[in-house]
Design a protein around this motif. Structure first.
Motif, PDB file in Angstrom:
ATOM      1  N   UNK A 148      12.241  -1.163  -0.910  1.00 24.36           N
ATOM      2  CA  UNK A 148      11.691  -0.722  -2.195  1.00 24.36           C
ATOM      3  C   UNK A 148      11.718  -1.865  -3.201  1.00 24.36           C
ATOM      4  N   UNK A 149      12.852  -2.551  -3.317  1.00 27.32           N
ATOM      5  CA  UNK A 149      12.973  -3.656  -4.279  1.00 27.32           C
ATOM      6  C   UNK A 149      12.010  -4.790  -3.939  1.00 27.32           C
ATOM      7  N   UNK A 150      11.892  -5.115  -2.652  1.00 24.58           N
ATOM      8  CA  UNK A 150      10.978  -6.180  -2.227  1.00 24.58           C
ATOM      9  C   UNK A 150       9.530  -5.795  -2.518  1.00 24.58           C
ATOM     10  N   UNK A 205       0.812  -1.224   0.000  1.00 24.13           N
ATOM     11  CA  UNK A 205       0.000   0.000   0.000  1.00 24.13           C
ATOM     12  C   UNK A 205       0.845   1.273   0.000  1.00 24.13           C
ATOM     13  N   UNK A 206       1.852   1.380   0.893  1.00 22.84           N
ATOM     14  CA  UNK A 206       2.671   2.595   0.835  1.00 22.84           C
ATOM     15  C   UNK A 206       3.393   2.746  -0.505  1.00 22.84           C
ATOM     16  N   UNK A 207       3.771   1.619  -1.108  1.00 24.91           N
ATOM     17  CA  UNK A 207       4.429   1.631  -2.417  1.00 24.91           C
ATOM     18  C   UNK A 207       3.475   2.181  -3.480  1.00 24.91           C
ATOM     19  N   UNK A 213       8.855  -6.036  -6.329  1.00 23.87           N
ATOM     20  CA  UNK A 213       8.665  -7.422  -6.782  1.00 23.87           C
ATOM     21  C   UNK A 213       7.279  -7.945  -6.391  1.00 23.87           C
ATOM     22  N   UNK A 214       6.884  -7.701  -5.156  1.00 22.62           N
ATOM     23  CA  UNK A 214       5.570  -8.154  -4.688  1.00 22.62           C
ATOM     24  C   UNK A 214       4.459  -7.443  -5.451  1.00 22.62           C
ATOM     25  N   UNK A 215       4.598  -6.156  -5.635  1.00 25.97           N
ATOM     26  CA  UNK A 215       3.579  -5.385  -6.358  1.00 25.97           C
ATOM     27  C   UNK A 215       3.476  -5.848  -7.809  1.00 25.97           C
ATOM     28  N   UNK A 216       4.595  -6.099  -8.445  1.00 27.19           N
ATOM     29  CA  UNK A 216       4.567  -6.588  -9.833  1.00 27.19           C
ATOM     30  C   UNK A 216       3.834  -7.926  -9.923  1.00 27.19           C
ATOM     31  N   UNK A 224       7.119 -12.290   0.270  1.00 21.06           N
ATOM     32  CA  UNK A 224       7.075 -11.652   1.590  1.00 21.06           C
ATOM     33  C   UNK A 224       8.341 -11.928   2.386  1.00 21.06           C
ATOM     34  N   UNK A 225       8.979 -13.059   2.121  1.00 22.56           N
ATOM     35  CA  UNK A 225      10.235 -13.368   2.798  1.00 22.56           C
ATOM     36  C   UNK A 225      11.312 -12.343   2.472  1.00 22.56           C
TER      37      UNK A 225
END
Length: 146
Positions: free
Chosen positions: A32-34, A13-15, A37-40, A92-93
């Motif tokens: 940011x990178x994590x 959400x913040x992303x 990746x999750x958002x993508x 998430x890890x």
């Protein structure tokens, strides 16, 4: 699957709400990178569902309402799609440990939402809904970052 979905949505959400540059400044490069990746990965899921896609697109206007809707829809999708659930779990890890504390209290005294001795990586979220309380601490830590 509700916890997995709510954790994923609370982290992206913040992303989604901030610009990439603002998010990277606030959260750091690794987070940011994590989050990216999750958002993508989640974007490929919600692109096939017009309601989820609309909620994701509107999250900036009403983060809590649209985040909740997106989380409910994701929880349902995770129940049905085990591959998506495993992808989300693995992504998430990348955030390190995640702690979520939700306290719904009618009356509380001496309540602490989170007392963290040291959190070097990962994230945490504290939500306290206390109707009547004394000596309430939302968060207390000796050390959080590097």
């Amino acid at each position: 699957m509700e916890l997995l979905a709510s954790t994923a949505i609370s982290l992206i959400s913040p992303y989604l709400v901030k610009s990439a540059e603002e998010f990277a400044k606030a959260a750091g490069k690794d987070a940011y990178e994590a989050a990216k990746r999750l958002c993508d990965r989640l974007a490929s899921w919600w692109s096939s569902d017009p309601v989820a896609s609309a909620a994701a697109a509107a999250i900036k206007e009403a983060p809590e309402r649209n985040g909740k809707l997106l989380g409910q829809m994701l929880a349902s999708a995770l129940e049905q799609d085990k591959a998506l659930a495993e992808d989300v779990r693995q992504l998430l890890e990348g955030f390190g440990p995640t702690v979520q504390i939700v306290q719904k209290i009618e009356f509380g005294e001496g309540v602490t939402g989170a007392r963290i001795g040291q959190l070097i990586s990962g994230s945490f979220r504290v939500e306290q809904n206390i109707k009547d309380g004394k000596n309430i601490t939302g968060f207390s830590a000796d050390r959080v970052g590097r």
